[in-house]
Design a protein around this motif. Structure first.
Motif, PDB file in Angstrom:
ATOM      1  N   THR A 112       2.516   1.758  -0.876  1.00  0.00           N
ATOM      2  CA  THR A 112       3.805   1.712  -0.186  1.00  0.00           C
ATOM      3  C   THR A 112       3.780   2.411   1.162  1.00  0.00           C
ATOM      4  O   THR A 112       4.745   2.330   1.901  1.00  0.00           O
ATOM      5  N   GLY A 113       2.697   3.090   1.495  1.00  0.00           N
ATOM      6  CA  GLY A 113       2.618   3.755   2.795  1.00  0.00           C
ATOM      7  C   GLY A 113       1.413   4.664   2.875  1.00  0.00           C
ATOM      8  O   GLY A 113       0.712   4.889   1.883  1.00  0.00           O
ATOM      9  N   ALA A 114       1.177   5.183   4.081  1.00  0.00           N
ATOM     10  CA  ALA A 114       0.071   6.116   4.309  1.00  0.00           C
ATOM     11  C   ALA A 114       0.413   7.005   5.485  1.00  0.00           C
ATOM     12  O   ALA A 114       1.160   6.600   6.380  1.00  0.00           O
ATOM     13  N   ALA A 115      -0.148   8.217   5.463  1.00  0.00           N
ATOM     14  CA  ALA A 115       0.077   9.167   6.554  1.00  0.00           C
ATOM     15  C   ALA A 115      -1.172  10.014   6.730  1.00  0.00           C
ATOM     16  O   ALA A 115      -1.875  10.321   5.767  1.00  0.00           O
ATOM     17  N   LEU A 116      -1.439  10.410   7.983  1.00  0.00           N
ATOM     18  CA  LEU A 116      -2.558  11.289   8.304  1.00  0.00           C
ATOM     19  C   LEU A 116      -1.979  12.545   8.939  1.00  0.00           C
ATOM     20  O   LEU A 116      -1.317  12.472   9.976  1.00  0.00           O
ATOM     21  N   CYS A 117      -2.205  13.698   8.298  1.00  0.00           N
ATOM     22  CA  CYS A 117      -1.654  14.955   8.795  1.00  0.00           C
ATOM     23  C   CYS A 117      -2.615  16.091   8.458  1.00  0.00           C
ATOM     24  O   CYS A 117      -2.992  16.266   7.295  1.00  0.00           O
ATOM     25  N   ASN A 118      -3.011  16.851   9.452  1.00  0.00           N
ATOM     26  CA  ASN A 118      -3.877  18.026   9.275  1.00  0.00           C
ATOM     27  C   ASN A 118      -5.172  17.698   8.531  1.00  0.00           C
ATOM     28  O   ASN A 118      -5.624  18.463   7.680  1.00  0.00           O
ATOM     29  N   GLY A 119      -5.773  16.575   8.831  1.00  0.00           N
ATOM     30  CA  GLY A 119      -7.049  16.203   8.228  1.00  0.00           C
ATOM     31  C   GLY A 119      -6.953  15.639   6.820  1.00  0.00           C
ATOM     32  O   GLY A 119      -7.967  15.475   6.160  1.00  0.00           O
ATOM     33  N   LEU A 120      -5.737  15.354   6.366  1.00  0.00           N
ATOM     34  CA  LEU A 120      -5.549  14.766   5.040  1.00  0.00           C
ATOM     35  C   LEU A 120      -4.897  13.404   5.171  1.00  0.00           C
ATOM     36  O   LEU A 120      -3.839  13.270   5.776  1.00  0.00           O
ATOM     37  N   LEU A 121      -5.535  12.391   4.612  1.00  0.00           N
ATOM     38  CA  LEU A 121      -4.986  11.043   4.586  1.00  0.00           C
ATOM     39  C   LEU A 121      -4.317  10.861   3.232  1.00  0.00           C
ATOM     40  O   LEU A 121      -4.964  10.950   2.188  1.00  0.00           O
ATOM     41  N   THR A 122      -3.008  10.629   3.240  1.00  0.00           N
ATOM     42  CA  THR A 122      -2.245  10.467   2.011  1.00  0.00           C
ATOM     43  C   THR A 122      -1.797   9.022   1.884  1.00  0.00           C
ATOM     44  O   THR A 122      -1.190   8.479   2.801  1.00  0.00           O
ATOM     45  N   VAL A 123      -2.123   8.413   0.752  1.00  0.00           N
ATOM     46  CA  VAL A 123      -1.755   7.028   0.474  1.00  0.00           C
ATOM     47  C   VAL A 123      -0.763   7.044  -0.687  1.00  0.00           C
ATOM     48  O   VAL A 123      -1.062   7.576  -1.765  1.00  0.00           O
ATOM     49  N   ALA A 124       0.425   6.482  -0.451  1.00  0.00           N
ATOM     50  CA  ALA A 124       1.474   6.441  -1.470  1.00  0.00           C
ATOM     51  C   ALA A 124       1.308   5.204  -2.336  1.00  0.00           C
ATOM     52  O   ALA A 124       1.108   4.098  -1.830  1.00  0.00           O
ATOM     53  N   LEU A 125       1.389   5.395  -3.658  1.00  0.00           N
ATOM     54  CA  LEU A 125       1.236   4.312  -4.623  1.00  0.00           C
ATOM     55  C   LEU A 125       2.481   4.235  -5.496  1.00  0.00           C
ATOM     56  O   LEU A 125       3.069   5.263  -5.842  1.00  0.00           O
ATOM     57  N   PHE A 126       2.869   3.010  -5.841  1.00  0.00           N
ATOM     58  CA  PHE A 126       4.033   2.806  -6.700  1.00  0.00           C
ATOM     59  C   PHE A 126       3.652   1.889  -7.839  1.00  0.00           C
ATOM     60  O   PHE A 126       3.076   0.822  -7.624  1.00  0.00           O
ATOM     61  N   HIS A 127       3.948   2.296  -9.064  1.00  0.00           N
ATOM     62  CA  HIS A 127       3.673   1.482 -10.252  1.00  0.00           C
ATOM     63  C   HIS A 127       4.990   0.905 -10.737  1.00  0.00           C
ATOM     64  O   HIS A 127       5.825   1.611 -11.287  1.00  0.00           O
ATOM     65  N   GLU A 128       5.165  -0.396 -10.537  1.00  0.00           N
ATOM     66  CA  GLU A 128       6.401  -1.072 -10.925  1.00  0.00           C
ATOM     67  C   GLU A 128       6.276  -1.566 -12.363  1.00  0.00           C
ATOM     68  O   GLU A 128       5.371  -2.328 -12.689  1.00  0.00           O
ATOM     69  N   VAL A 129       7.186  -1.100 -13.197  1.00  0.00           N
ATOM     70  CA  VAL A 129       7.199  -1.512 -14.595  1.00  0.00           C
ATOM     71  C   VAL A 129       8.406  -2.428 -14.793  1.00  0.00           C
ATOM     72  O   VAL A 129       9.538  -2.015 -14.567  1.00  0.00           O
ATOM     73  N   PRO A 130       8.179  -3.689 -15.208  1.00  0.00           N
ATOM     74  CA  PRO A 130       9.297  -4.605 -15.433  1.00  0.00           C
ATOM     75  C   PRO A 130      10.220  -4.077 -16.545  1.00  0.00           C
ATOM     76  O   PRO A 130       9.783  -3.367 -17.439  1.00  0.00           O
ATOM     77  N   GLU A 131      11.493  -4.454 -16.467  1.00  0.00           N
ATOM     78  CA  GLU A 131      12.490  -3.993 -17.443  1.00  0.00           C
ATOM     79  C   GLU A 131      12.068  -4.283 -18.877  1.00  0.00           C
ATOM     80  O   GLU A 131      12.244  -3.452 -19.754  1.00  0.00           O
ATOM     81  N   GLU A 132      11.489  -5.466 -19.106  1.00  0.00           N
ATOM     82  CA  GLU A 132      11.132  -5.827 -20.482  1.00  0.00           C
ATOM     83  C   GLU A 132       9.978  -4.985 -21.034  1.00  0.00           C
ATOM     84  O   GLU A 132       9.757  -4.941 -22.238  1.00  0.00           O
TER      85      GLU A 132
END
Length: 154
Positions: A112-132
């Motif tokens: 869902t996104g990524a950022a680079l700050c102070n030598g750290l690359l952060t990658v955001a992950l989202f696990h979508e679970v269907p209602e059923e």
């Protein structure tokens, strides 16, 4: 490639482990410390369905990093740009090696996104679970007995 054993949603190939064992073997023979082929990383659970993958990439610029997802794989590539002032170094201990790290993403996990700050690359992950597939609480009613009603068609 990296193997992630501490996070159940990401997995990787067996090649990484084989290269690590070969590196350790050569290090034992030569007496030198093995060099990491890829940046160290952390994986953290932020909420029930949100995670973050953080890679340590000191000295890397955004323009030198590429993140892509194709066919259920997250790939992070670091390729150094040529430096115009590459002279005068007395010691260079910070790794300048290009790298490529690839992770298998399970079904329904997206970046869902990524950022680079102070030598750290952060990658955001989202696990979508269907209602059923989400857990459901079933109420227990102790006051009424359940009756079996035969089907009328039978």
């Amino acid at each position: 490639m990296m193997t992630i054993r501490t996070f159940p949603l990401l997995s990787d190939s067996l090649l990484s482990d084989r290269f690590d064992r070969i590196d350790r073997l050569f290090s034992q023979l030569t007496g030198s410390a093995p060099l990491p082929a890829t940046p160290p990383y952390n994986i953290r659970r932020l909420e029930e369905n949100r995670y973050e993958l953080t890679l340590s990439v000191p000295g890397w610029q955004e323009s030198e990093l590429q993140i892509e997802t194709v066919g259920g794989r997250l790939t992070i590539i670091g390729k150094r740009e040529e430096e115009s002032n590459d002279t005068g170094w007395i010691h260079r201990g910070i790794s300048r090696s290009d790298f490529r790290v690839s992770y298998s993403l399970p079904e329904r996990v997206s970046v869902t996104g990524a950022a680079l700050c102070n030598g750290l690359l952060t990658v955001a992950l989202f696990h979508e679970v269907p209602e059923e597939e989400k857990p459901r609480r079933i109420a227990i009613n102790g006051n009424r007995a359940l009756e079996h009603k035969p089907d009328e068609a039978a």
